[in-house]
Design a protein around this motif. Structure first.
Motif, short mmCIF file in Angstrom:
data_model
loop_
_atom_site.label_atom_id
_atom_site.label_comp_id
_atom_site.label_asym_id
_atom_site.label_seq_id
_atom_site.Cartn_x
_atom_site.Cartn_y
_atom_site.Cartn_z
N ILE A 94 -48.85 5.40 -16.71
CA ILE A 94 -48.13 5.00 -17.92
C ILE A 94 -48.55 5.88 -19.09
N GLY A 95 -49.87 6.09 -19.23
CA GLY A 95 -50.36 6.93 -20.30
C GLY A 95 -49.90 8.37 -20.18
N ALA A 96 -49.91 8.91 -18.95
CA ALA A 96 -49.52 10.31 -18.74
C ALA A 96 -48.05 10.55 -19.08
N TYR A 97 -47.21 9.56 -18.84
CA TYR A 97 -45.78 9.72 -19.12
C TYR A 97 -45.43 9.34 -20.56
N LEU A 98 -46.07 8.30 -21.08
CA LEU A 98 -45.67 7.79 -22.39
C LEU A 98 -46.30 8.60 -23.53
N TRP A 99 -47.59 8.92 -23.42
CA TRP A 99 -48.28 9.65 -24.49
C TRP A 99 -49.39 10.49 -23.86
N PRO A 100 -49.05 11.66 -23.32
CA PRO A 100 -50.03 12.46 -22.58
C PRO A 100 -51.31 12.76 -23.34
N GLY A 101 -51.23 12.94 -24.65
CA GLY A 101 -52.41 13.26 -25.43
C GLY A 101 -53.38 12.10 -25.58
N ARG A 102 -52.91 10.88 -25.38
CA ARG A 102 -53.75 9.68 -25.51
C ARG A 102 -53.57 8.80 -24.28
N ALA A 103 -53.63 9.43 -23.11
CA ALA A 103 -53.31 8.71 -21.87
C ALA A 103 -54.25 7.53 -21.61
N ARG A 104 -55.54 7.71 -21.84
CA ARG A 104 -56.50 6.63 -21.56
C ARG A 104 -56.30 5.46 -22.52
N LEU A 105 -56.07 5.76 -23.78
CA LEU A 105 -55.86 4.70 -24.76
C LEU A 105 -54.62 3.89 -24.42
#
Length: 399
Positions: free
Chosen positions: A95-106
């Protein structure tokens, strides 16, 4: 069948092609996908037979206890809990990698918190919601296939001579992650009419449809991106659309992936929580986890404990490590499924050689498990060994 599609068409298809391509190369990816699909079919056949015999929740945790030994059931249940917990982490990171790659963990941590908040209030995903989810995922995957197909370069699908057997087996073990979920059909034994007839029909249909979809997408992704670019991608399906000259549609793919994976994460966290509850009731896990909320009637302590572990994995691990670890422990889970099915004997009413499929599934699961990346194998079997030690200590204490 729809529930099976909804369970399988989740995080795997959106992310697993990349590590598999890195392990097996171009053409090896296609062969590995077919091998993973075949072993999944063997496992599903065994799961369906056992579910018809034991129409209750718990899956192989129940089958192993009833057909083999309580310890086998414990290993299956423990492997499911820890493996699917890692799957939850992989899905959250997707989900993080697709939605907001720069803040994937958050983003991943926020997704776990939000989904857990929904689950502990007793809101489940209905069959109608599953149909909507499947429709959305199929629409997104169709968009990727249609936009990418005209840009497939046949030369990027070459390389059969360079395939190594170890690489194909490693890739097949990783790709198995994308098929995980078909057993959810088998766990519906208490909730469907004529489970002995319905479940054995739904499982191969769902698996066949999913395998066909995955093969098309693998060819498109490989043919558009090429082996090296695919292997390095964190969001390969979105990158296919971008490489096809339609970067404006990439956000549509990212949004669709986010919704789809969130839906699967919702149901999977709930499922892991309930398996944890079942094991805690039998004292195979700490009894404190068996508490059920007096108002919402959900295993809230188990749900919160699983969510906490998932957040730790999200904070410390990565998608590829979580996929490898999950595949290792879940393959052991299905090895026990096939071993349990072998004790059922021949089935004269079925035309399929079910005993042979169970034997092939058992061997195939173990072969794929030990050929995963070394770190995944060591972590997976290490955690299984810790669980076995807990089981031995608990039973020694009783003695």
């Amino acid at each position: 069948m729809v529930i099976g599609l909804g369970s399988m068409l989740g995080a795997g298809v959106f992310v697993v092609f990349a590590p598999a391509a890195a392990a097996a190369g171009g053409a090896g990816l296609i062969i590995a996908l077919a091998l993973a699909g075949f072993i999944a079919w063997c496992n599903a056949t065994s799961s369906a037979r056992l579910a018809a015999r034991y129409p209750e929740s718990g899956g192989t945790y129940v089958y192993g206890r009833e057909r083999l030994h309580p310890f086998a059931g414990f290993v299956a249940g423990w492997g499911f809990v820890v493996g699917k917990t890692a799957s939850c982490a992989a899905m959250a990171l997707t989900i993080g990698a697709y939605l907001w790659p720069g803040r994937a963990r958050l983003v991943a941590v926020a997704a776990v918190v939000a989904v857990t908040a929904v689950n502990v209030r007793g809101i489940g995903k209905t069959a109608a919601a599953t149909r909507a989810l499947v429709g959305l995922v199929l629409a997104v995957l169709a968009l990727v296939a249609v936009t990418g197909a005209p840009h497939v370069a046949p030369d990027r699908l070459d390389g059969l001579a360079d395939i190594g057997i170890r690489g194909v087996l490693t890739a097949a073990g990783l790709l198995f992650f994308a098929f995980a979920g078909y057993a959810r059909i088998a766990t519906l034994g208490e909730e469907v009419r004529e489970p002995e007839r319905t479940i054995p029909r739904a499982v191969p249909l769902a698996l066949g449809v999913v395998l066909a979809i995955y093969l098309v997408l693998a060819v498109v992704a490989l043919g558009v991106l090429g082996e090296e670019r695919l292997a390095a991608s964190a969001a390969p399906l979105a990158e296919v659309v971008t490489a096809a000259g339609l970067p404006g549609l990439a956000w549509l793919v990212r949004a669709g992936a986010t919704v789809a994976v969130t839906g699967v994460l919702l149901s999977l966290l709930a499922g892991v929580g309930r398996t944890t509850l079942a094991m805690a009731r039998r004292r195979d896990l700490p009894g404190a986890l068996a508490a059920v909320h007096p108002r919402y009637r959900v295993p809230y302590r188990a749900e919160l404990a699983v969510a906490a572990v998932v957040i730790v994995v999200v904070a410390l691990g990565d998608i590829r490590g979580a996929i490898g670890f999950s595949s290792c422990t879940v393959l052991v889970y299905y090895a026990i499924t096939n071993a349990s099915a072998l004790t059922l004997g021949r089935d004269p009413e079925r035309k399929l050689p079910v005993q042979l499929l169970a034997a092939l599934g058992l061997v195939g699961c173990l072969v794929l498990a030990v050929n995963l990346p070394a770190a995944s194998v060591l972590a997976g079997f290490g955690v299984l060994a810790l669980g076995a030690a807990w089981y031995a200590l608990r039973h020694t204490g009783r003695g």
